[in-house]
Design an enzyme around this catalytic site. Structure first.
Site, mmCIF file in Angstrom:
data_model
loop_
_atom_site.group_PDB
_atom_site.id
_atom_site.type_symbol
_atom_site.label_atom_id
_atom_site.label_comp_id
_atom_site.label_asym_id
_atom_site.label_seq_id
_atom_site.Cartn_x
_atom_site.Cartn_y
_atom_site.Cartn_z
ATOM 1 N N ARG A 54 76.983 38.183 -35.761
ATOM 2 C CA ARG A 54 77.472 37.583 -36.998
ATOM 3 C C ARG A 54 76.606 36.436 -37.501
ATOM 4 O O ARG A 54 76.254 36.370 -38.676
ATOM 5 C CB ARG A 54 78.887 37.026 -36.800
ATOM 6 C CG ARG A 54 79.983 38.018 -36.963
ATOM 7 C CD ARG A 54 81.162 37.613 -36.102
ATOM 8 N NE ARG A 54 80.774 37.782 -34.713
ATOM 9 C CZ ARG A 54 80.873 38.922 -34.058
ATOM 10 N NH1 ARG A 54 81.395 39.953 -34.635
ATOM 11 N NH2 ARG A 54 80.448 39.048 -32.818
ATOM 12 N N THR A 55 76.277 35.509 -36.611
ATOM 13 C CA THR A 55 75.564 34.313 -37.069
ATOM 14 C C THR A 55 74.209 34.712 -37.638
ATOM 15 O O THR A 55 73.839 34.317 -38.751
ATOM 16 C CB THR A 55 75.422 33.306 -35.914
ATOM 17 O OG1 THR A 55 76.717 33.048 -35.398
ATOM 18 C CG2 THR A 55 74.800 31.999 -36.382
ATOM 19 N N LYS A 84 55.511 32.573 -22.557
ATOM 20 C CA LYS A 84 54.243 32.082 -21.988
ATOM 21 C C LYS A 84 54.339 30.633 -21.559
ATOM 22 O O LYS A 84 53.357 30.015 -21.176
ATOM 23 C CB LYS A 84 53.126 32.197 -23.044
ATOM 24 C CG LYS A 84 52.905 33.586 -23.571
ATOM 25 C CD LYS A 84 51.749 33.537 -24.581
ATOM 26 C CE LYS A 84 51.660 34.825 -25.378
ATOM 27 N NZ LYS A 84 50.751 34.674 -26.528
ATOM 28 N N ARG A 105 69.484 29.302 -32.287
ATOM 29 C CA ARG A 105 70.523 29.496 -31.255
ATOM 30 C C ARG A 105 69.825 29.453 -29.901
ATOM 31 O O ARG A 105 68.804 30.102 -29.696
ATOM 32 C CB ARG A 105 71.233 30.836 -31.438
ATOM 33 C CG ARG A 105 72.153 31.131 -30.267
ATOM 34 C CD ARG A 105 73.095 32.267 -30.524
ATOM 35 N NE ARG A 105 74.143 31.888 -31.447
ATOM 36 C CZ ARG A 105 75.211 32.639 -31.692
ATOM 37 N NH1 ARG A 105 75.366 33.798 -31.090
ATOM 38 N NH2 ARG A 105 76.136 32.230 -32.537
ATOM 39 N N HIS A 133 78.751 24.654 -32.437
ATOM 40 C CA HIS A 133 78.416 25.750 -33.357
ATOM 41 C C HIS A 133 78.975 25.342 -34.727
ATOM 42 O O HIS A 133 79.974 25.882 -35.203
ATOM 43 C CB HIS A 133 79.058 27.036 -32.841
ATOM 44 C CG HIS A 133 78.577 28.294 -33.498
ATOM 45 N ND1 HIS A 133 77.747 28.307 -34.603
ATOM 46 C CD2 HIS A 133 78.817 29.595 -33.187
ATOM 47 C CE1 HIS A 133 77.510 29.558 -34.936
ATOM 48 N NE2 HIS A 133 78.140 30.363 -34.098
HETATM 49 C C1 NCD Z 1 80.725 32.581 -31.043
HETATM 50 C C2 NCD Z 1 79.561 31.902 -30.340
HETATM 51 O O1 NCD Z 1 78.446 32.445 -30.315
HETATM 52 O O2 NCD Z 1 79.814 30.811 -29.862
HETATM 53 N N1 NCD Z 1 80.314 33.717 -31.763
HETATM 54 C C3 NCD Z 1 79.998 33.572 -33.088
HETATM 55 O O3 NCD Z 1 78.983 33.009 -33.429
HETATM 56 N N2 NCD Z 1 80.894 34.013 -33.984
HETATM 57 C C4 NCD Z 1 81.897 32.844 -30.169
HETATM 58 C C5 NCD Z 1 81.687 33.566 -28.873
HETATM 59 O O4 NCD Z 1 80.589 34.024 -28.553
HETATM 60 O O5 NCD Z 1 82.681 33.709 -28.163
#
Ligand code: NCD
Length: 302
Positions: A54-55, A84, A105, A133
């Site tokens: 999703r992100t 590397k 991320r 997040h």
């Molecule tokens: C979440 C995350 O990555 O923290 N996912 C997301 O981005 N919607 C929640 C999760 O992974 O449980």
């Protein structure tokens, strides 16, 4: 209006004025299913050292819908020069020369802050290990606004892995700009919210291990996944993974206008049979992410 550059923590966007502006923009874009060319010529780099559906896709789609372009490394630990031995800080400085904004991320808490310290272009934290997040929290609060029309005074039960769940850490910070919230944190004893995320909250929180007791009075139930990847001992995860399962029986306890949310992905914590109930908002919530991220990118880059 406060000027924001990097978004490493929900603290960076925790202003009522800013949230209202972003939500208005998101809603206008959503109502018109809008595409425009406001970010034509701009490039967003998505740098992912941890899995994402999703992100990543919603950030990429948001940028493309605004006429911008996208560079993406979806398994940067393996396919970038990190393999590397290049440091995150070096990678960020290099990407600064190629892109106008970076979404990162990373599995380490604090990685986004380290990256922001060497980044001249806006750095957005798309999840830093068990830290934060912030843009998920933004779409979560937007979802509350869309589903219920108001946020002040809501009774919200937040259920699951509150120790490692970064979406919850950010969500509590954003909810704190609203008044008279009743926040009820439901988790196993081993997975309670770390003290650092409790300390500065204005709204009162109540901690419990019992989900059932919270359901008949909740306006919102925010379920979360037990974060398997954060456990050192597989056995501990196995013991805790089914701590809370929201199924038909739980649904029957909820108020008529309650809202069920989840940042997704879900594993077993919400049964499939709950999906069809109109109170289940988690797929709408994920779709909202696109428009909120469009509004945010416009705000940062226009
Ligand atoms: C979440 C995350 O990555 O923290 N996912 C997301 O981005 N919607 C929640 C999760 O992974 O449980």
């Amino acid at each position: 209006m406060q000027k924001i550059h990097h978004i490493t923590s929900a603290q960076n966007i925790a202003s009522r004025e800013l949230l209202e502006k972003l939500f208005q923009t998101a809603e206008t874009l959503q109502n018109k299913q809008a595409r425009n060319d406001s970010l034509q010529g701009k490039i967003l780099a998505c740098l992912l050292y941890e899995p994402s559906t999703r992100t990543r896709f919603s950030f990429e789609a948001a940028m493309l819908r605004l006429g911008g372009q996208v560079l993406s490394s979806e398994d940067a630990g393996r396919y970038s020069s990190a393999k590397k031995g290049e440091t995150l800080e070096d990678a960020i400085q290099i990407i600064n020369g190629y892109a106008d904004c970076i979404m990162l991320r990373h599995p380490e808490k604090g990685a986004a802050q380290r990256a922001a310290e060497v980044s001249d272009v806006p750095l957005i934290n798309g999840g830093d290990g068990p830290g934060e997040h912030p843009t998920q929290a933004l779409l979560d609060v937007y979802t509350l606004y869309k589903e219920l029309g108001k946020i002040d005074g809501l009774n919200i039960a937040i259920v699951g892995d509150l120790k490692h769940g970064r979406t919850v850490h950010s969500l509590l910070m954003l909810l704190d700009v609203y008044k008279d919230m009743r926040l009820r944190l439901v988790s196993p004893k081993q997975l309670t919210l770390p003290a650092e995320y409790k300390q500065n909250l204005q709204n009162s929180i109540e901690e419990t291990t019992n989900m059932q007791d919270m359901l008949s009075t909740a306006d919102v139930v925010y379920m979360t996944r037990i974060q398997k990847e954060r456990f050192e001992a597989k056995e501990e995860y196995e013991n805790l993974k089914d701590s809370y399962i929201f199924g038909k029986e739980e649904l029957a306890l909820l108020k008529k206008n309650a809202v069920i949310m989840h940042p997704l992905p879900r594993v077993d914590e919400i049964s499939k049979e709950v999906d069809k109930d109109p109170r289940s908002a988690y797929f709408r919530q994920a779709h909202n992410g696109l428009y909120v991220r469009m509004a945010l990118l416009q705000h940062l880059l226009e």
